[in-house]
Design a protein around this motif. Structure first.
Motif, PDB file in Angstrom:
ATOM      1  N   UNK A 191       0.792  -1.217   0.000  1.00  0.00           N
ATOM      2  CA  UNK A 191       0.000   0.000   0.000  1.00  0.00           C
ATOM      3  C   UNK A 191       0.827   1.270   0.000  1.00  0.00           C
ATOM      4  N   UNK A 192       1.967   1.238   0.655  1.00  0.00           N
ATOM      5  CA  UNK A 192       2.783   2.454   0.732  1.00  0.00           C
ATOM      6  C   UNK A 192       4.005   2.408  -0.178  1.00  0.00           C
ATOM      7  N   UNK A 193       4.053   1.407  -1.050  1.00  0.00           N
ATOM      8  CA  UNK A 193       5.232   1.268  -1.915  1.00  0.00           C
ATOM      9  C   UNK A 193       5.300   2.399  -2.933  1.00  0.00           C
ATOM     10  N   UNK A 194       6.446   3.034  -3.015  1.00  0.00           N
ATOM     11  CA  UNK A 194       6.727   4.035  -4.043  1.00  0.00           C
ATOM     12  C   UNK A 194       8.233   4.150  -4.202  1.00  0.00           C
ATOM     13  N   UNK A 195       8.638   4.637  -5.357  1.00  0.00           N
ATOM     14  CA  UNK A 195      10.055   4.836  -5.665  1.00  0.00           C
ATOM     15  C   UNK A 195      10.306   6.341  -5.729  1.00  0.00           C
ATOM     16  N   UNK A 196      11.204   6.821  -4.897  1.00  0.00           N
ATOM     17  CA  UNK A 196      11.452   8.262  -4.813  1.00  0.00           C
ATOM     18  C   UNK A 196      12.095   8.790  -6.091  1.00  0.00           C
ATOM     19  N   UNK A 197      11.921  10.091  -6.326  1.00  0.00           N
ATOM     20  CA  UNK A 197      12.413  10.714  -7.564  1.00  0.00           C
ATOM     21  C   UNK A 197      13.934  10.636  -7.692  1.00  0.00           C
ATOM     22  N   UNK A 198      14.640  10.582  -6.583  1.00  0.00           N
ATOM     23  CA  UNK A 198      16.107  10.532  -6.639  1.00  0.00           C
ATOM     24  C   UNK A 198      16.648   9.109  -6.519  1.00  0.00           C
ATOM     25  N   UNK A 199      15.771   8.123  -6.642  1.00  0.00           N
ATOM     26  CA  UNK A 199      16.192   6.729  -6.512  1.00  0.00           C
ATOM     27  C   UNK A 199      16.983   6.271  -7.739  1.00  0.00           C
ATOM     28  N   UNK A 200      17.897   5.369  -7.512  1.00  0.00           N
ATOM     29  CA  UNK A 200      18.673   4.720  -8.571  1.00  0.00           C
ATOM     30  C   UNK A 200      17.750   3.986  -9.547  1.00  0.00           C
ATOM     31  N   UNK A 201      16.546   3.653  -9.084  1.00  0.00           N
ATOM     32  CA  UNK A 201      15.627   2.834  -9.872  1.00  0.00           C
ATOM     33  C   UNK A 201      14.462   3.633 -10.451  1.00  0.00           C
ATOM     34  N   UNK A 202      14.519   4.966 -10.396  1.00  0.00           N
ATOM     35  CA  UNK A 202      13.381   5.776 -10.804  1.00  0.00           C
ATOM     36  C   UNK A 202      13.031   5.584 -12.284  1.00  0.00           C
ATOM     37  N   UNK A 203      13.998   5.311 -13.130  1.00  0.00           N
ATOM     38  CA  UNK A 203      13.724   5.111 -14.555  1.00  0.00           C
ATOM     39  C   UNK A 203      12.906   3.854 -14.828  1.00  0.00           C
ATOM     40  N   UNK A 204      12.962   2.917 -13.904  1.00  0.00           N
ATOM     41  CA  UNK A 204      12.201   1.675 -14.025  1.00  0.00           C
ATOM     42  C   UNK A 204      10.787   1.818 -13.488  1.00  0.00           C
ATOM     43  N   UNK A 205      10.575   2.665 -12.503  1.00  0.00           N
ATOM     44  CA  UNK A 205       9.337   2.689 -11.725  1.00  0.00           C
ATOM     45  C   UNK A 205       8.094   2.938 -12.586  1.00  0.00           C
ATOM     46  N   UNK A 206       8.124   3.968 -13.409  1.00  0.00           N
ATOM     47  CA  UNK A 206       6.952   4.290 -14.223  1.00  0.00           C
ATOM     48  C   UNK A 206       6.600   3.187 -15.215  1.00  0.00           C
ATOM     49  N   UNK A 207       7.570   2.751 -16.031  1.00  0.00           N
ATOM     50  CA  UNK A 207       7.276   1.657 -16.962  1.00  0.00           C
ATOM     51  C   UNK A 207       6.827   0.380 -16.262  1.00  0.00           C
ATOM     52  N   UNK A 208       7.399   0.081 -15.099  1.00  0.00           N
ATOM     53  CA  UNK A 208       7.001  -1.118 -14.371  1.00  0.00           C
ATOM     54  C   UNK A 208       5.567  -1.008 -13.863  1.00  0.00           C
ATOM     55  N   UNK A 209       5.195   0.154 -13.367  1.00  0.00           N
ATOM     56  CA  UNK A 209       3.828   0.359 -12.900  1.00  0.00           C
ATOM     57  C   UNK A 209       2.827   0.140 -14.034  1.00  0.00           C
ATOM     58  N   UNK A 210       3.157   0.669 -15.217  1.00  0.00           N
ATOM     59  CA  UNK A 210       2.283   0.482 -16.378  1.00  0.00           C
ATOM     60  C   UNK A 210       2.199  -0.986 -16.766  1.00  0.00           C
ATOM     61  N   UNK A 211       3.355  -1.673 -16.758  1.00  0.00           N
ATOM     62  CA  UNK A 211       3.367  -3.096 -17.090  1.00  0.00           C
ATOM     63  C   UNK A 211       2.449  -3.884 -16.165  1.00  0.00           C
ATOM     64  N   UNK A 212       2.601  -3.684 -14.874  1.00  0.00           N
ATOM     65  CA  UNK A 212       1.856  -4.500 -13.923  1.00  0.00           C
ATOM     66  C   UNK A 212       0.365  -4.164 -13.913  1.00  0.00           C
ATOM     67  N   UNK A 213       0.012  -2.931 -14.216  1.00  0.00           N
ATOM     68  CA  UNK A 213      -1.406  -2.606 -14.336  1.00  0.00           C
ATOM     69  C   UNK A 213      -2.015  -3.355 -15.522  1.00  0.00           C
ATOM     70  N   UNK A 214      -1.306  -3.358 -16.651  1.00  0.00           N
ATOM     71  CA  UNK A 214      -1.808  -4.059 -17.833  1.00  0.00           C
ATOM     72  C   UNK A 214      -1.809  -5.575 -17.624  1.00  0.00           C
ATOM     73  N   UNK A 215      -0.762  -6.078 -16.991  1.00  0.00           N
ATOM     74  CA  UNK A 215      -0.687  -7.520 -16.759  1.00  0.00           C
ATOM     75  C   UNK A 215      -1.776  -7.964 -15.794  1.00  0.00           C
ATOM     76  N   UNK A 216      -2.008  -7.188 -14.743  1.00  0.00           N
ATOM     77  CA  UNK A 216      -3.085  -7.509 -13.807  1.00  0.00           C
ATOM     78  C   UNK A 216      -4.431  -7.522 -14.524  1.00  0.00           C
ATOM     79  N   UNK A 217      -4.637  -6.574 -15.432  1.00  0.00           N
ATOM     80  CA  UNK A 217      -5.880  -6.555 -16.193  1.00  0.00           C
ATOM     81  C   UNK A 217      -6.027  -7.820 -17.046  1.00  0.00           C
ATOM     82  N   UNK A 218      -4.924  -8.296 -17.614  1.00  0.00           N
ATOM     83  CA  UNK A 218      -4.977  -9.552 -18.376  1.00  0.00           C
ATOM     84  C   UNK A 218      -5.492 -10.684 -17.490  1.00  0.00           C
TER      85      UNK A 218
END
Length: 374
Positions: free
Chosen positions: A124-151
């Motif tokens: 529920x509280x999971x988020x990736x901060x803007x200065x995180x080493x992984x920030x470039x992954x966060x947005x695309x991953x969120x989109x992937x998992x939303x679409x995959x969950x819908x499948x």
């Protein structure tokens, strides 16, 4: 009665397929680290688990009308959806428990999760901060998992009126749940391809890598291949591999009048032609089979072999690199499972070598096809 049932199923399908679904894929280049060790595989796995769990939790806030709108469906099976959600949460908890065993080596995405309440709280509280080493992954991953969950939710919403790999009808059906952590089984559907085609290339490539897979063959394609070459040629094609059946034609076996003869005819041909390779496994095209078929399969000594990691490599769907990236992301999320490619498609010739290279140092293993589904 049969006509009425078929008409009912057809009307349900007509209302169900009201909107197309975007197939989920994720560019693994957005992830800033190679999977060059088991610990780094776990880091990426924890991240994907938490991102998917975040989306799963959010989806539970949707009421029935909102869920119908999101999935683009007029009718949904809420009981089936609830069953799927329970299974997904348990699988996520099990997987995160495995993935956090390396937290002492790398603490990225490590949170205190000892039970289901802990996991739901962290999701529920999971988020990736803007200065995180992984920030470039966060947005695309969120989109992937939303679409995959819908499948997944969409398949559950239509089940059992439209059967799929999303759920089992009984113990005669297997989907790889019993595999150990980090263990994956390769499977191929729809072959064999024409002589010197993709099936030949893939089987030879696997032998060179000292890996095997289950090739689910169509009876008409296998017979045509034997007639155009020879039985010896077909046996050489599948040397060291396992062969199951998909029926005589690649078509749904859920409402086909001749579905039983399709299976028995294919089993007889395959077992006679490839006695050293044959496994008594039926892979239903599109995952569609009858809910009342357990007695038939048991009488034939057959199991239904499903899957849980779909490459979506069929024609008109993902490109080869997108298919490979999707499979790797799902391997990180589910940490074990049955992967399905199609050996009639060129895409597997690109996706499979990339996948093996990307995971070569990540500590995972490939299930021997002869030990699968036992």
């Amino acid at each position: 009665m049969r006509i009425a049932l078929l008409l009912s199923a057809w009307l349900f399908c007509l209302g169900a397929h009201a909107a197309p679904v975007n197939v989920a894929t994720l560019d693994r280049g957005t992830w800033p680290e190679n999977l060059s060790s088991p610990a780094l595989f776990d880091v990426a796995s924890r991240a994907e688990i938490l991102m998917f769990a975040h989306g799963l939790l959010a989806s539970e806030a949707l009421d029935e009308p909102a869920l119908k709108q999101r999935l683009g469906l007029k009718n949904i099976n809420l009981v089936s959806i609830d069953d799927l959600r329970r299974q997904l949460w348990q699988r996520l908890l099990d997987n995160y428990t495995f993935a956090q065993q390396s937290c002492e080596q790398d603490a990225s995405f490590c949170y205190l999760v000892e039970n289901m309440d802990d996991l739901r709280e962290q999701a529920g509280k999971f988020e990736v901060s803007d200065n995180s080493f992984y920030i470039g992954w966060a947005g695309p991953s969120s989109t992937f998992h939303e679409r995959y969950l819908d499948e997944l939710l969409r398949k559950a919403a239509l089940f059992p009126q439209i059967s799929s790999e999303i759920a089992r009808f009984g113990d005669h059906e297997r989907n790889g749940d019993e595999l150990n952590d980090r263990l994956f089984l390769l499977t191929f559907d729809g072959g064999p391809a024409s002589i010197s085609g993709n099936t030949d290339w893939l089987a030879d490539y696997l032998r060179k890598q000292k890996i095997n897979a289950i090739f689910f063959a169509l009876g008409n394609s296998l017979q045509a291949r034997a007639e155009k070459s020879s039985s010896a040629n077909v046996q050489a094609l599948y040397q060291g591999q396992c062969v199951g059946i998909q029926g005589w034609q690649y078509r749904s076996h859920s409402h086909w009048v001749d579905w039983q003869s399709s299976i028995t005819r294919s089993a007889s041909l395959t077992q006679g032609l490839l006695p050293e390779n044959y496994l008594p496994l039926f892979r239903p095209p599109y995952g569609q089979r009858r809910p009342d078929s357990q007695g038939f399969f048991q009488s034939q000594g057959l199991q239904v072999a499903l899957w849980d990691i779909d490459s979506e490599d069929e024609a008109g769907k993902l490109k080869a690199d997108e298919s490979a990236n999707r499979v790797l992301t799902l391997m990180l999320l589910w940490r074990r499972g049955v992967i399905v490619f199609h050996d009639t498609q060129d895409k597997a010739r690109v996706a499979l070598p990339w996948l093996l290279h990307a995971t070569a140092q990540s500590g995972l293993g490939w299930q021997d096809c002869r030990e699968a589904f036992r």
